[in-house]
Design an enzyme around this catalytic site. Structure first.
Site, short mmCIF file in Angstrom:
data_model
loop_
_atom_site.label_atom_id
_atom_site.label_comp_id
_atom_site.label_asym_id
_atom_site.label_seq_id
_atom_site.Cartn_x
_atom_site.Cartn_y
_atom_site.Cartn_z
CG HIS A 98 -7.95 38.19 39.96
ND1 HIS A 98 -7.61 38.98 38.90
CD2 HIS A 98 -7.66 36.76 39.37
CE1 HIS A 98 -7.33 38.28 37.87
NE2 HIS A 98 -7.41 36.94 38.04
CB CYS A 107 -6.13 36.84 33.99
SG CYS A 107 -7.25 35.61 34.79
#
Lengths: 384, 399
Positions: free
Chosen positions: A333, A83
């Protein structure tokens, strides 16, 4: 290292983009960044490109970017760091420009999380990030992996579920006015608390959505900045750090040590501290993670995150607005795009025309934490 | 004749009406390990040292080939050189296996399904004496289970079963005890034959050893008879009070709150080399300590975290009891994994080692930070058809 300026940044609206493939998203994101360059720029100006992407889609990432965007004459490198991928792609491009080897660099981040069936996605993603023999078969899905930290954090610092819910409420509120956001609706504390449970203290509304999306930024050598804009944003600091990969090996789960390390690098490089930051885009993949990030970045002391969210300081209009874009929680996201999109938001904030503008913002900070909570990236930007 | 030094029993925690049933993380092997460890005395490592052979008796094995016997051996804490064999059969087969074993044999009998249970006997040179084993082979196929078929074929006629099936066996086995303990038929039927049944004995193989447990509290019984539709075995029992009995049976938890597979069919990828590299450390709970600086690692590390030393450290067995450092219940359906189930990071003091383990035998949200408990062998996942075993955390229950 010579100064590095961001002279353009743009993105496509995040969402469940079933009708847009990777090869459509990438040129659209690049075009959005080029369109934001005040004095104009064309794709042929790029001398190198970095592509942040977690899960390849429709081909090997660097090739897909080069092919779909017509960047066949320049080196294209794929960056993957879970991430933290987006901010790490920016770091790599900034290093190249700062070194003097590259004058004009393109950074793109993109992922299509909705490209595979919801059934297989769990195991595909865990397979990338977990030890095959030990943690993988346990089914430690991302929400559980972060929830394990937040549960201990809540236990040690007496943080209540309401404090987590307030993060979701704040970030959803910000997303309503951000046309780039995936989830543009308000939620209440009661709704967050009563939403179907996902893992540990997280319900559905504590979790970021699975989004498709792409974002791009253009970095140039400082001395070239005025050729493209009178209002560049300066890349002043960046950091990238790791931590123990397996959950059983994390000594203190109330913190993400990788964030502490990355922040130390970035603050040290920029010559500023947490007290100087005016606006921040933080990794709120799950509500409680934003609270932990406040403490890891030094925005408040240990155990004071609940007080900070209670005070309203991190709302737009507060002392230190966090996630004015809506954050991962509500803007969305797509992991490879997330960090780049955070910088798109900061680029607009520091140039004074963001959707939820923080008045007079000079210093902006973007942060990601990911993988099995084992990698963080921090980028610090300054207005001209 | 053989002697039995210890008898262990196991019933799963999940309770469905009057029956116990396996959780999604249990199978014949995990139940066999639980009963076997109880027979050996989980707290007395000396018990395992005396075992050189394991016999697993079960009529309905989950797997005929592959991992299970080696996993059973490791799960029991036995050396990899311990011989292990599998014997298909019910209570008579289990009783025969116990009565004909050499000292140093652990015989484990498992009855899966509704009323699941397992029981094990440690055949040694001391303890309860089993003598004069007699066998009558008889065939009245009242109940036929074809391999691969889900349901048995049953010839439903209780009088035919009694008169043509059990009577010739019981008469053929007639011994000196006028009121033998009979397993394999309902108590009512046992009484018709002049014997008595075993209260709450599980059907199938494990029933034989639940009968032996019963004998330890009934000094008047000198004979145990086990029957099924193919075989009858009788043994004479004496010195019954010299067998140590340990029950691994927890208070029931409603089976309705068991984790369930709800995520749909999915194939969880398997890597055989990674399975192999982890196997001994994982199944035997063996960690490694740096001989130079003492820093512990689990699983082993090529490079010591403390001092950077390269290569193997000194192996040491991890404690099997620990405390929850953090725990979360996963509610989201994960394909291939039963949910809701809790995952915990568990500290294993006095070592510095922590492990990631799912929480076993516990209703949703019952396990909390700070809870103490033990590690038990369970089925973690089935990956490309291969059962992947490891350890789960079983919280202590208030007694």
């Amino acid at each position: 290292m010579r100064p590095v300026a961001m002279v353009g940044a743009g993105m496509i609206p995040f969402g469940e983009l079933f009708t847009t493939g990777m090869k459509e998203m990438l040129p659209k994101a690049m075009a959005a960044a080029l369109a934001s360059v005040d004095k104009g720029m064309s794709a042929s100006d790029f001398q190198a490109a970095w592509f942040g992407n977690l899960q390849p889609s429709d081909g090997f990432p660097a090739g897909v970017l080069a092919d779909s965007c017509g960047l066949l004459e320049i080196p294209v490198t794929r960056v993957e760091n879970q991430c933290a991928t987006g901010n790490d792609a920016i770091r790599n491009a900034a290093l190249a420009v700062g070194s003097g080897q590259v004058d004009i660099a393109l950074v793109v981040g993109a992922d299509k999380t909705r490209e595979t069936s919801a059934m297989s996605t769990f195991w595909d993603w865990m397979g990338m990030a977990r030890d095959k023999a030990w943690d993988f078969p346990q089914g430690l899905i991302a929400p559980a992996s972060f929830a394990m930290h937040v549960a201990r954090f809540m236990h040690e610092y007496h943080v209540q579920p309401e404090h987590l819910a307030k993060v979701a409420v704040k970030n959803h509120h910000n997303a309503v006015t951000n046309p780039m956001a995936h989830l543009r609706f308000e939620v209440t504390v009661e709704q967050v608390l009563s939403a179907p449970r996902v893992a540990g203290p997280f319900g559905m509304l504590d979790c970021a959505p699975q989004s498709d999306g792409a974002a791009a930024a253009i970095l140039v050598a400082g001395e070239l900045a005025e050729r493209f804009t009178d209002h560049p944003v300066w890349v002043r600091g960046f950091g990238l750090a790791l931590d123990r990969v397996m959950h059983a090996h994390k000594q203190d789960m109330t913190t993400f040590p990788s964030t502490l390390r990355a922040a130390k690098q970035a603050f040290g490089m920029a010559g500023v501290g947490p007290e100087d930051i005016d606006v921040a885009e933080l990794h709120d993949c799950f509500s409680g993670v934003e609270l932990m990030n406040y403490e890891d970045l030094g925005f408040c002391g240990r155990g004071e995150a609940a007080k900070l969210i209670d005070s309203g300081a991190t709302s737009v209009g507060g002392r230190l607005p966090v996630n004015p874009s809506g954050g991962l929680k509500a803007k969305g996201h797509p992991p490879g795009a997330t960090g780049v999109a955070q910088c798109v938001e900061l680029f607009e904030q520091l140039r004074g025309h963001a959707a939820n503008q923080v008045d007079g913002a000079r210093w902006g900070l973007a942060q990601n934490v990911g993988g099995p909570t084992a990698v963080s990236a921090v980028t610090i930007l300054e207005a001209n | 004749m053989t002697r039995i030094s210890g008898i262990g029993t196991y019933r799963p925690a999940w309770e469905d009406g009057n029956y116990r049933v396996f959780g999604p993380d249990e199978d014949v092997i995990t139940a066999a390990v639980a009963a076997g460890r109880a027979a050996l005395g989980d707290s007395a490592p000396g018990g395992a040292a005396e075992v050189s052979r394991v016999v697993l008796v079960c009529a309905e094995p989950d797997y005929l080939e592959g991992a299970p016997l080696p996993v059973l051996v490791r799960g029991l804490g036995l050396d990899a050189s311990t011989a292990a064999e599998f014997r298909v059969g019910g209570a008579p087969a289990a009783l025969d296996a116990a009565a004909s074993a050499r000292p140093g044999t652990l015989v484990v009998a498992v009855s899966p399904g509704r009323g699941a249970a397992a029981a094990a006997v440690h055949v040694a040179d001391r303890g309860m004496l089993l003598s004069e084993p007699r066998t009558v082979a008889h065939s009245l196929p009242m109940r036929v289970v074809a391999t691969g078929s889900a349901e048995p074929s049953v010839y439903a006629d209780s009088r035919a079963e009694r008169e043509l099936g059990w009577r010739p066996i019981i008469e053929g086995l007639a011994g000196e005890d006028a009121k033998p303990l009979i397993v394999g038929m309902p108590d009512k039927e046992a009484r018709r034959f002049g014997g008595r049944g075993v209260e709450r004995a599980p059907a199938g193989a494990a029933g034989a050893f639940f009968a032996l447990v019963d004998v330890t509290t009934r000094p008047e019984v000198t004979e145990v008879v086990a029957v099924d539709s193919a075989l009858g075995v009788a043994v004479t029992v004496s010195d019954a009070d010299q067998a140590r009995v340990e029950h691994d049976i927890r208070p029931g938890v409603p089976a309705a709150s068991r984790p369930r597979h709800v995520g749909g069919d999915v194939v969880i990828p398997m890597s055989m080399p990674s399975y192999d590299r982890a196997f001994e450390q994982k199944l035997s709970l063996v960690a490694s300590r740096c001989p130079q600086c003492g820093v512990e690692a689990y699983p082993r590390r090529e490079r010591c975290l403390g001092c950077g030393r390269m290569g193997d450290g000194e192996p040491f067995a991890l404690p099997r009891t620990g405390e929850v450092y953090s725990v979360v219940t996963v509610f989201a359906p994960v394909p291939g994994i039963a949910t809701p189930r809790a995952l915990a990071v568990v500290s294993l003091p006095p070592t510095s080692v922590r492990v990631l383990a799912h929480v076993a035998d516990t209703a949703v949200n019952e396990c909390q930070i700070g809870d103490r408990g033990r590690l038990v062998l369970r089925l973690i996942a089935v990956r490309e058809g291969v059962p992947d075993y490891g350890y789960a955390f079983q919280p202590e229950v208030a007694s």
